[in-house]
Design a protein around this motif. Structure first.
Motif, PDB file in Angstrom:
ATOM      1  N   ALA A  23      47.051  -4.386   0.662  1.00  0.00           N
ATOM      2  CA  ALA A  23      46.649  -5.782   0.454  1.00  0.00           C
ATOM      3  C   ALA A  23      46.566  -6.562   1.767  1.00  0.00           C
ATOM      4  CB  ALA A  23      47.620  -6.463  -0.502  1.00  0.00           C
ATOM      5  N   ASN A  24      46.690  -5.879   2.892  1.00  0.00           N
ATOM      6  CA  ASN A  24      46.595  -6.532   4.205  1.00  0.00           C
ATOM      7  C   ASN A  24      45.318  -7.367   4.244  1.00  0.00           C
ATOM      8  OD1 ASN A  24      46.201  -7.119   6.986  1.00  0.00           O
ATOM      9  ND2 ASN A  24      47.276  -5.277   7.588  1.00  0.00           N
ATOM     10  N   PRO A  25      45.446  -8.694   4.453  1.00  0.00           N
ATOM     11  CA  PRO A  25      44.274  -9.575   4.371  1.00  0.00           C
ATOM     12  C   PRO A  25      43.414  -9.606   5.635  1.00  0.00           C
ATOM     13  CG  PRO A  25      46.221 -10.871   4.848  1.00  0.00           C
ATOM     14  CD  PRO A  25      46.683  -9.445   4.640  1.00  0.00           C
ATOM     15  N   TYR A  26      43.860  -8.965   6.688  1.00  0.00           N
ATOM     16  CA  TYR A  26      43.153  -9.041   7.966  1.00  0.00           C
ATOM     17  C   TYR A  26      42.179  -7.877   8.122  1.00  0.00           C
ATOM     18  CZ  TYR A  26      46.531 -12.655   9.013  1.00  0.00           C
ATOM     19  OH  TYR A  26      47.278 -13.796   8.974  1.00  0.00           O
ATOM     20  N   GLN A  27      41.165  -8.096   8.934  1.00  0.00           N
ATOM     21  CA  GLN A  27      40.137  -7.085   9.175  1.00  0.00           C
ATOM     22  C   GLN A  27      40.756  -5.859   9.831  1.00  0.00           C
ATOM     23  OE1 GLN A  27      36.783  -8.487  11.397  1.00  0.00           O
ATOM     24  NE2 GLN A  27      35.885  -6.463  11.597  1.00  0.00           N
ATOM     25  N   ASP A  28      40.459  -4.704   9.255  1.00  0.00           N
ATOM     26  CA  ASP A  28      40.972  -3.450   9.787  1.00  0.00           C
ATOM     27  C   ASP A  28      40.536  -3.290  11.239  1.00  0.00           C
ATOM     28  OD1 ASP A  28      42.255  -1.008   9.833  1.00  0.00           O
ATOM     29  OD2 ASP A  28      40.646   0.069   8.822  1.00  0.00           O
ATOM     30  N   GLY A  29      41.472  -2.925  12.086  1.00  0.00           N
ATOM     31  CA  GLY A  29      41.191  -2.752  13.505  1.00  0.00           C
ATOM     32  C   GLY A  29      41.512  -3.986  14.346  1.00  0.00           C
TER      33      GLY A  29
END
Length: 55
Positions: A23-29
């Motif tokens: 559920a991490n809301p930040y853009q991957d990378g």
């Protein structure tokens, strides 16, 4: 003083609230994604270690 939320603290809070790492809301990378994941992992790992010890 920054009014931006701290991704690391948000990740810790999510883990305490049993929100999955996916559920991490930040853009991957992104740096924020990595910080959020680190905070989540810190709490999740501690919780898993406690459960394996029977506490």
């Amino acid at each position: 003083m920054s009014t931006e939320p701290d991704p690391f603290e948000q990740g810790e809070r999510a883990a305490r609230d049993n929100i999955p790492a996916e559920a991490n809301p930040y853009q991957d990378g992104s740096e924020q994604h990595a910080l959020w994941a680190s905070g989540h992992e810190r709490i999740a790992s501690a919780r898993e270690a406690g459960e394996s010890e029977g506490t």
